[in-house]
Design an enzyme around this catalytic site. Structure first.
Site, PDB file in Angstrom:
ATOM      1  N   ASN A   1       0.808  -1.223   0.000  1.00 36.56           N
ATOM      2  CA  ASN A   1       0.000   0.000   0.000  1.00 36.56           C
ATOM      3  C   ASN A   1       0.843   1.275   0.000  1.00 36.56           C
ATOM      4  OD1 ASN A   1      -2.316  -1.407  -0.281  1.00 36.56           O
ATOM      5  ND2 ASN A   1      -2.920  -1.324   1.882  1.00 36.56           N
TER       6      ASN A   1
ATOM      7  N   CYS B   1     -10.563  -4.385  -4.411  1.00 39.11           N
ATOM      8  CA  CYS B   1     -11.417  -5.371  -3.732  1.00 39.11           C
ATOM      9  C   CYS B   1     -12.823  -4.815  -3.497  1.00 39.11           C
ATOM     10  CB  CYS B   1     -10.821  -5.735  -2.373  1.00 39.11           C
ATOM     11  SG  CYS B   1      -9.283  -6.638  -2.469  1.00 39.11           S
TER      12      CYS B   1
ATOM     13  N   ASP C   1      -7.320  -4.188   7.632  1.00 38.86           N
ATOM     14  CA  ASP C   1      -6.692  -5.176   6.743  1.00 38.86           C
ATOM     15  C   ASP C   1      -6.201  -6.416   7.498  1.00 38.86           C
ATOM     16  OD1 ASP C   1      -7.176  -3.298   4.821  1.00 38.86           O
ATOM     17  OD2 ASP C   1      -5.107  -2.637   4.628  1.00 38.86           O
TER      18      ASP C   1
ATOM     19  N   ARG D   1      -2.162 -10.321  -5.411  1.00 31.15           N
ATOM     20  CA  ARG D   1      -2.077  -8.860  -5.509  1.00 31.15           C
ATOM     21  C   ARG D   1      -1.316  -8.276  -4.335  1.00 31.15           C
ATOM     22  NH1 ARG D   1      -7.350  -6.634  -5.096  1.00 31.15           N
ATOM     23  NH2 ARG D   1      -6.039  -4.854  -4.732  1.00 31.15           N
TER      24      ARG D   1
HETATM   25  C1  EPZ Z   1      -6.524   2.031   1.821  1.00 28.29           C
HETATM   26  O1  EPZ Z   1      -7.702   2.053   1.036  1.00 28.29           O
HETATM   27  C2  EPZ Z   1      -5.916   0.673   1.582  1.00 28.29           C
HETATM   28  N1  EPZ Z   1      -5.666   0.529   0.153  1.00 28.29           N
HETATM   29  C3  EPZ Z   1      -6.863  -0.412   2.068  1.00 28.29           C
HETATM   30  O2  EPZ Z   1      -6.191  -1.644   1.960  1.00 28.29           O
HETATM   31  C4  EPZ Z   1      -7.205  -0.178   3.550  1.00 28.29           C
HETATM   32  O3  EPZ Z   1      -8.189  -1.104   3.937  1.00 28.29           O
HETATM   33  C5  EPZ Z   1      -7.732   1.240   3.750  1.00 28.29           C
HETATM   34  O4  EPZ Z   1      -6.796   2.209   3.216  1.00 28.29           O
HETATM   35  C6  EPZ Z   1      -7.970   1.571   5.211  1.00 28.29           C
HETATM   36  O5  EPZ Z   1      -6.793   1.410   5.930  1.00 28.29           O
HETATM   37  C7  EPZ Z   1      -4.604   1.089  -0.402  1.00 28.29           C
HETATM   38  O6  EPZ Z   1      -3.783   1.725   0.238  1.00 28.29           O
HETATM   39  C8  EPZ Z   1      -4.406   0.880  -1.856  1.00 28.29           C
HETATM   40  P1  EPZ Z   1      -9.763   4.962   2.697  1.00 28.29           P
HETATM   41  P2  EPZ Z   1      -8.461   3.422   0.723  1.00 28.29           P
HETATM   42  O7  EPZ Z   1      -9.851   6.004   1.661  1.00 28.29           O
HETATM   43  O8  EPZ Z   1      -7.449   4.486   0.592  1.00 28.29           O
HETATM   44  C9  EPZ Z   1     -14.462   6.014   2.894  1.00 28.29           C
HETATM   45  C10 EPZ Z   1      -5.934  -3.877   1.376  1.00 28.29           C
HETATM   46  O9  EPZ Z   1      -6.508  -4.948   1.703  1.00 28.29           O
HETATM   47  N2  EPZ Z   1     -14.165   7.002   1.839  1.00 28.29           N
HETATM   48  O10 EPZ Z   1      -9.001   5.225   3.944  1.00 28.29           O
HETATM   49  O11 EPZ Z   1      -9.378   3.168  -0.411  1.00 28.29           O
HETATM   50  C11 EPZ Z   1     -14.367   4.589   2.349  1.00 28.29           C
HETATM   51  O12 EPZ Z   1     -15.538   4.197   1.690  1.00 28.29           O
HETATM   52  C12 EPZ Z   1      -6.715  -2.644   1.075  1.00 28.29           C
HETATM   53  O13 EPZ Z   1      -4.710  -3.784   1.199  1.00 28.29           O
HETATM   54  C13 EPZ Z   1     -15.179   7.849   1.412  1.00 28.29           C
HETATM   55  O14 EPZ Z   1     -16.312   7.790   1.907  1.00 28.29           O
HETATM   56  O15 EPZ Z   1      -9.252   3.599   2.060  1.00 28.29           O
HETATM   57  C14 EPZ Z   1     -14.083   3.793   3.604  1.00 28.29           C
HETATM   58  O16 EPZ Z   1     -15.267   3.533   4.290  1.00 28.29           O
HETATM   59  C15 EPZ Z   1      -8.165  -2.822   1.008  1.00 28.29           C
HETATM   60  N3  EPZ Z   1     -14.897   8.753   0.408  1.00 28.29           N
HETATM   61  C16 EPZ Z   1     -13.224   4.762   4.433  1.00 28.29           C
HETATM   62  O17 EPZ Z   1     -13.467   6.063   3.895  1.00 28.29           O
HETATM   63  C17 EPZ Z   1     -13.666   8.844  -0.151  1.00 28.29           C
HETATM   64  O18 EPZ Z   1     -13.486   9.687  -1.039  1.00 28.29           O
HETATM   65  C18 EPZ Z   1     -11.725   4.458   4.386  1.00 28.29           C
HETATM   66  O19 EPZ Z   1     -11.257   4.548   3.069  1.00 28.29           O
HETATM   67  C19 EPZ Z   1     -12.645   7.982   0.301  1.00 28.29           C
HETATM   68  C20 EPZ Z   1     -12.918   7.065   1.297  1.00 28.29           C
END
Ligand code: EPZ
Length: 417
Positions: A23, A116, A304, A396
């Site tokens: 990540n 995912c 995660d 992945r």
């Molecule tokens: C990152 O995802 C990681 N992915 C995820 O890891 C991880 O689960 C997540 O952070 C939380 O730690 C990568 O780094 C590529 P977020 P990200 O934006 O950035 C909501 C794995 O298994 N949200 O922190 O997509 C969202 O829906 C993966 O390695 C909005 O509502 O996570 C969620 O409920 C899966 N609007 C929460 O925030 C937005 O514009 C956290 O999302 C953005 C996010």
């Protein structure tokens, strides 16, 4: 179709060396295009997600040189181009090209990212951040165009401390005119790794790792050499595995502080751990105590690791709970754990685990990356043969998983059927 076949119920000992963080790496590669010179990133894991990002670099005519564990990225021939859906949908992190291209060219055209299916995963906070910096966002079906004449600094408050939005806004703001402040920023170690990378190129970012990040825009970014931090989620997955099957299993090349919440929970449950400066040695204990974990943004318990941790909870005496607060759809592994013999119920965002239960091998599916990791952990614990399908999800995020586990005594094979 690729499958994993596991003969479980074996003791694992020896050393697993943890790879560079997926990540972090998936943001560092898009961030590299902001440099006006050549950059080198080392400790890059060999994963299908990093391959997918290199394909996007090819679309942008970026010179990419990959040697073992390192990648050299040179933008001298780079041209801005639309990122087609076939590339963007391969992974979530493709959206970091939105911030990076906007920062570099003031224009990005790309399709909605993949990744995912663990929730709705909107990108509204990213887009609001770009708009605050002066960009105009238009979208037609899945295609997004983000553009402006000039990016200017802004005060941006994130409604949620989103990892992706924090990084994307940093990428767009490093070359913007003036000062940007991101409040309620995410604090994950990966954010610090990206900010350090950009600063090594000459960006002016302070506060990464706290909830307020300040960025003073600069015009030019230079060459640099940068290392990907160890993957805390890969490390955590193998530490959990050690608590179930380990006999002095050493998980090496890690930053234990990045795993504080997991290590505290493991100690609470009764896991036998030795924590060194850059390693953890873990052995299976005879009995474990129940607990509750609630996922939260860093430094809280990482979502995660929730899925692999649930496997450990099936071996605990009594009733444990897992409360998922980040993603709406991260319990897809539960029916498969139950088919292996676990006793777990799910209501709303809480899984209740009754243990201990003996697990027995069967056919299961890796529904997403960490659900897949949970299936591997469960298969290695279970008696008999476990077959896992949809393993492309696992590949992945876990570099050389079969080789690493085989080296510590696991019987695991990847087969093409
Ligand atoms: C990152 O995802 C990681 N992915 C995820 O890891 C991880 O689960 C997540 O952070 C939380 O730690 C990568 O780094 C590529 P977020 P990200 O934006 O950035 C909501 C794995 O298994 N949200 O922190 O997509 C969202 O829906 C993966 O390695 C909005 O509502 O996570 C969620 O409920 C899966 N609007 C929460 O925030 C937005 O514009 C956290 O999302 C953005 C996010």
């Amino acid at each position: 179709m690729k499958i994993l076949e596991i003969e479980g119920n074996r003791n694992l000992s020896g050393t697993i060396r943890v790879s560079g963080a997926k990540n972090s790496c998936v943001a560092l590669i898009p961030a590299a295009i902001l440099s006006d010179e050549e950059v080198t990133i080392c400790n890059v894991p060999e994963l299908t997600d990093t391959d997918a990002l290199c394909e996007i670099l090819n679309v942008l005519n970026v010179d990419v040189n990959r040697a073992s564990e390192s990648i050299v990225i040179d933008t001298k021939n780079m041209k801005n181009a639309e990122i087609a859906e076939e590339y963007s949908k391969k992974l979530r992190a493709s959206y970091y090209f939105m911030g990076a291209l906007l920062g570099k060219y003031k224009k990005a055209v790309m399709y909605f990212p993949g990744g995912c299916s663990i929730g709705a995963r909107p990108i509204d906070l990213h887009l609001k951040g770009f708009e605050a910096l002066g960009a105009k966002v238009t979208n037609e079906k899945n295609k997004y165009t983000v553009e402006t004449e000039e990016l200017h600094g802004a005060n941006i408050y994130l409604d949620f401390a989103s990892v992706g939005a924090t990084i994307n806004i940093m990428l767009a703001a490093v070359k913007a005119k003036g000062r940007t402040v991101i409040d309620n920023a995410a604090k994950e170690p990966e954010i610090v790794n990206i900010a350090t990378f950009l600063n090594n190129m000459g960006a002016k970012i302070t506060g990464a790792g706290t909830s307020t990040i300040r960025i003073e825009g600069v015009e030019y970014l230079t060459k640099c050499f940068h290392e990907v931090i160890p993957d805390r989620i890969e490390a955590g997955t193998y530490i959990i595995l050690g608590a179930l099957c380990g006999n002095k299993l050493k998980i090496d090349n890690i930053i234990p502080e990045h795993l504080d919440s997991l290590l505290s929970k493991l100690e609470e449950v009764g896991v036998d751990l030795e924590v060194g400066q850059d390693y953890v040695t873990v052995s299976k204990a005879d009995t474990y105590k129940p607990t509750t974990i609630t996922t939260a943004v860093y430094p809280g318990f990482p979502t995660d690791l929730q899925q692999p941790f649930t496997v450990l909870l099936t071996q605990v005496s009594g009733k444990s709970k897992v409360v998922e607060t980040i993603w709406e759809n991260r319990f897809m592994h539960i029916p498969y754990l139950n088919s292996l013999g676990a006793d777990i119920t799910v209501k709303n965002q809480t899984a209740t685990i009754f243990g201990p239960t003996k697990l027995k091998g069967t056919s299961v599916v890796a529904t997403d990356l960490r659900a897949g990791a949970a299936m591997v952990v469960a298969g290695l614990l279970a008696e008999g043969k476990t077959t896992i399908t949809n393993v492309e999800h696992i590949l992945r995020g876990y570099e050389k998983i079969v080789e690493k586990l085989t080296d510590v005594g696991a019987k695991i094979e990847s087969k093409e059927i």
